[in-house]
Design an enzyme around this catalytic site. Structure first.
Site, PDB file in Angstrom:
ATOM      1  N   HIS A 158       6.858   8.669  -5.641  1.00  0.00           N
ATOM      2  CA  HIS A 158       6.371   7.511  -4.866  1.00  0.00           C
ATOM      3  C   HIS A 158       4.933   7.193  -5.242  1.00  0.00           C
ATOM      4  O   HIS A 158       3.995   7.716  -4.637  1.00  0.00           O
ATOM      5  CB  HIS A 158       6.478   7.842  -3.373  1.00  0.00           C
ATOM      6  CG  HIS A 158       6.273   6.671  -2.471  1.00  0.00           C
ATOM      7  ND1 HIS A 158       6.821   6.616  -1.208  1.00  0.00           N
ATOM      8  CD2 HIS A 158       5.573   5.524  -2.611  1.00  0.00           C
ATOM      9  CE1 HIS A 158       6.475   5.480  -0.627  1.00  0.00           C
ATOM     10  NE2 HIS A 158       5.703   4.796  -1.474  1.00  0.00           N
ATOM     11  N   HIS A 204       2.193   3.845  -6.666  1.00  0.00           N
ATOM     12  CA  HIS A 204       1.950   2.423  -6.907  1.00  0.00           C
ATOM     13  C   HIS A 204       0.912   2.318  -8.022  1.00  0.00           C
ATOM     14  O   HIS A 204      -0.245   2.666  -7.816  1.00  0.00           O
ATOM     15  CB  HIS A 204       1.423   1.746  -5.643  1.00  0.00           C
ATOM     16  CG  HIS A 204       2.362   1.809  -4.480  1.00  0.00           C
ATOM     17  ND1 HIS A 204       3.287   0.825  -4.214  1.00  0.00           N
ATOM     18  CD2 HIS A 204       2.528   2.746  -3.507  1.00  0.00           C
ATOM     19  CE1 HIS A 204       3.981   1.145  -3.137  1.00  0.00           C
ATOM     20  NE2 HIS A 204       3.539   2.315  -2.688  1.00  0.00           N
ATOM     21  N   HIS A 206      11.323   2.274   3.451  1.00  0.00           N
ATOM     22  CA  HIS A 206      10.068   2.171   4.204  1.00  0.00           C
ATOM     23  C   HIS A 206      10.444   1.823   5.642  1.00  0.00           C
ATOM     24  O   HIS A 206      10.941   0.736   5.921  1.00  0.00           O
ATOM     25  CB  HIS A 206       9.185   1.078   3.596  1.00  0.00           C
ATOM     26  CG  HIS A 206       7.845   0.960   4.244  1.00  0.00           C
ATOM     27  ND1 HIS A 206       6.675   1.259   3.582  1.00  0.00           N
ATOM     28  CD2 HIS A 206       7.483   0.581   5.492  1.00  0.00           C
ATOM     29  CE1 HIS A 206       5.650   1.070   4.399  1.00  0.00           C
ATOM     30  NE2 HIS A 206       6.123   0.648   5.558  1.00  0.00           N
ATOM     31  N   HIS A 265       7.619   8.649   3.158  1.00  0.00           N
ATOM     32  CA  HIS A 265       6.361   8.964   3.859  1.00  0.00           C
ATOM     33  C   HIS A 265       6.536   9.113   5.377  1.00  0.00           C
ATOM     34  O   HIS A 265       5.964   8.386   6.174  1.00  0.00           O
ATOM     35  CB  HIS A 265       5.275   7.948   3.535  1.00  0.00           C
ATOM     36  CG  HIS A 265       5.702   6.510   3.489  1.00  0.00           C
ATOM     37  ND1 HIS A 265       6.508   5.919   4.438  1.00  0.00           N
ATOM     38  CD2 HIS A 265       5.418   5.543   2.580  1.00  0.00           C
ATOM     39  CE1 HIS A 265       6.693   4.652   4.126  1.00  0.00           C
ATOM     40  NE2 HIS A 265       6.051   4.401   3.005  1.00  0.00           N
ATOM     41  N   ASN A 299       0.062   2.907   5.796  1.00  0.00           N
ATOM     42  CA  ASN A 299       1.362   2.645   6.426  1.00  0.00           C
ATOM     43  C   ASN A 299       2.384   3.665   5.928  1.00  0.00           C
ATOM     44  O   ASN A 299       2.563   3.773   4.717  1.00  0.00           O
ATOM     45  CB  ASN A 299       1.869   1.250   6.054  1.00  0.00           C
ATOM     46  CG  ASN A 299       0.962   0.141   6.517  1.00  0.00           C
ATOM     47  OD1 ASN A 299       0.190   0.309   7.450  1.00  0.00           O
ATOM     48  ND2 ASN A 299       1.048  -1.014   5.861  1.00  0.00           N
ATOM     49  N   ASP A 345       2.506   8.744  -2.311  1.00  0.00           N
ATOM     50  CA  ASP A 345       2.332   7.321  -1.967  1.00  0.00           C
ATOM     51  C   ASP A 345       0.968   6.842  -2.470  1.00  0.00           C
ATOM     52  O   ASP A 345       0.220   6.164  -1.762  1.00  0.00           O
ATOM     53  CB  ASP A 345       2.480   7.090  -0.464  1.00  0.00           C
ATOM     54  CG  ASP A 345       2.546   5.603  -0.095  1.00  0.00           C
ATOM     55  OD1 ASP A 345       2.741   4.768  -1.004  1.00  0.00           O
ATOM     56  OD2 ASP A 345       2.381   5.282   1.099  1.00  0.00           O
TER      57      ASP A 345
END
Length: 421
Positions: free
Chosen positions: A59, A61, A177, A230, A276, A303
């Site tokens: 996970h 980004h 999510h 998460h 988040n 994340d």
């Protein structure tokens, strides 16, 4: 190349021992004591270091395409290597989103030029709108390793159930999510004592729990490999535990920030502690740790969510959510989980290597002759302080912390891709 005299920890076999490793053509050729090097072979002295499979993060980004002022595929790869990661899975909420073959193949072509293994998940729905399905079969055939609308919850249960059935047919994970926006007024901050003190209404845990309850049931009925991303709430952990006991093929990610920090961090670090789902209470943090201990939570993922300094400098309710994590993940696992006695180092590595590799069918997570020569070499006892990063962004509350567990070298495909100093 020969890795000489390292303390090998192989969570796939649950074995630890001191040995040498010979690497040839990106593959582990030999594992034995006292391997005699040939004149042309590079010898790495790993005495005093732990040698583990290269870490796997399901996970991250990398913000590319669309948000390359925050991170690029290249800088994300550098940050991953510095943190000991040899395999990462990028989320699909880029701009444009990864909902078609053109975007997917462009990312994978550029990712293939990097020194680590970069995989790409595709969207579940077109443009992350939760209404029109992507062509999952086509996207998988072009290299998508899984499917997720991460960043956005899928609100239509029937739509999601259909996607789960397709994911099961294709034998790929679908990752979710879990935050129902109808409960949330200000995201990124737990609705509780801290938000009350700040005079705002935040994101209550029921926003997560309500979708987790629904999606655990859908997972049970569909038979798909479903990942609760998460996870932050103790009640969510209990729901996953209950449905796993009934036979659901559920998996859950815990992030280092959710097992290390609580909502109180927002008062100290401001927007650097905004993410988040948000940091929650100490009770929730301990429940996440208990989920890691008993196996309810089987994956640790960062994340990794870079943002620019200018974006994070905005007022708390206007700043974006997310923190970086690749370069501190292993150390936070050792500092927050292993040293206090919650997990053994072997158990920590299992959740950061072989478990995610198995779920996504990756050639990673094993130290065995004939397997990929992907390793992290680290000193689990070394104390250090993060103060500079290979990532383009440094939006993390952990800068300046006293952490244990220092990555010394990362090897991917038999090539040194990071070395300390």
């Amino acid at each position: 190349m020969i890795i000489n005299n390292g303390f090998i920890m192989d969570p796939a076999a649950c074995r630890s021992y001191t040995s040498d490793i010979r690497i040839r053509d990106g593959i582990i050729e030999q594992i034995s004591t006292h391997i005699e090097p040939e004149p042309s072979e590079q010898v790495i002295d790993a005495a005093g270091l732990t040698v583990a499979p290269g870490l796997v993060d399901t996970h991250v980004h990398f913000r590319d395409p669309g948000f390359t002022h925050k991170e690029t595929i290249h800088t994300g790869a550098l940050a991953a290597a510095r943190g000991g990661f040899t395999s990462v899975i990028c989320m699909a909420n880029t701009s444009p989103t990864v909902d078609n073959v053109s975007v997917l193949t462009d990312i994978l072509a550029r990712a293939g030029k990097e020194d680590i293994r970069i995989y790409q998940a595709a969207c579940v729905s077109r443009s992350l709108k939760g209404q029109e399905p992507v062509d999952m079969e086509e996207l998988k055939s072009y290299g998508a390793c899984g499917f997720t609308d991460d960043g956005i919850p899928i609100r239509d249960a029937a739509f999601l159930y259909s996607a789960m059935e397709k994911a099961k047919e294709l034998n790929v994970p679908i990752s979710l999510h879990e935050e129902d926006p109808s409960f949330i007024k200000n995201n990124g901050i737990n609705h509780g004592n801290v938000s009350d003190e700040l005079g705002i209404y935040g994101s209550p845990s029921i926003a997560e729990e309500s979708l987790v309850a629904r999606d655990c049931l859908l997972a049970l009925r569909s038979g798909a490999d479903v990942v609760i991303q998460h996870i932050s709430s103790g009640r969510s952990v209990n729901l996953v535990r209950m449905f796993k006991a009934q036979g659901a093929s559920l998996h859950a990610e815990a992030t280092p920030h959710h097992f290390t920090l609580t909502e109180d961090a927002v008062l100290k670090y401001g927007s650097l502690a905004k993410m988040n789902p948000p940091l929650r209470t100490e009770e929730d943090r301990l429940a996440v740790i208990q989920g890691l201990v008993d196996g309810t939570i089987d994956i640790i993922a960062t994340d990794h969510a870079p943002h620019s300094k200018e974006e994070k400098a905005r007022p708390l309710t206007a700043a974006p959510s997310g923190i970086t994590g690749l370069e501190t993940s292993l150390a936070l696992g050792i500092t927050s989980l292993v040293r206090p006695g919650h997990l053994t180092l072997m158990q920590l590595l299992e959740k950061m290597t072989v478990n995610p590799a198995k779920l996504y069918h990756l050639p990673a997570g094993k130290i065995k002759e004939g397997e990929a020569a992907d390793f992290v070499l680290f000193d689990p006892e070394e104390c250090w302080t993060p103060d500079e990063y290979a990532s383009m962004s440094c939006n993390t509350p952990f800068t300046g912390w006293k952490l244990y567990g220092k990555v010394k070298m990362t090897i991917c495909r038999g090539k040194i891709v990071y070395t300390e100093g």
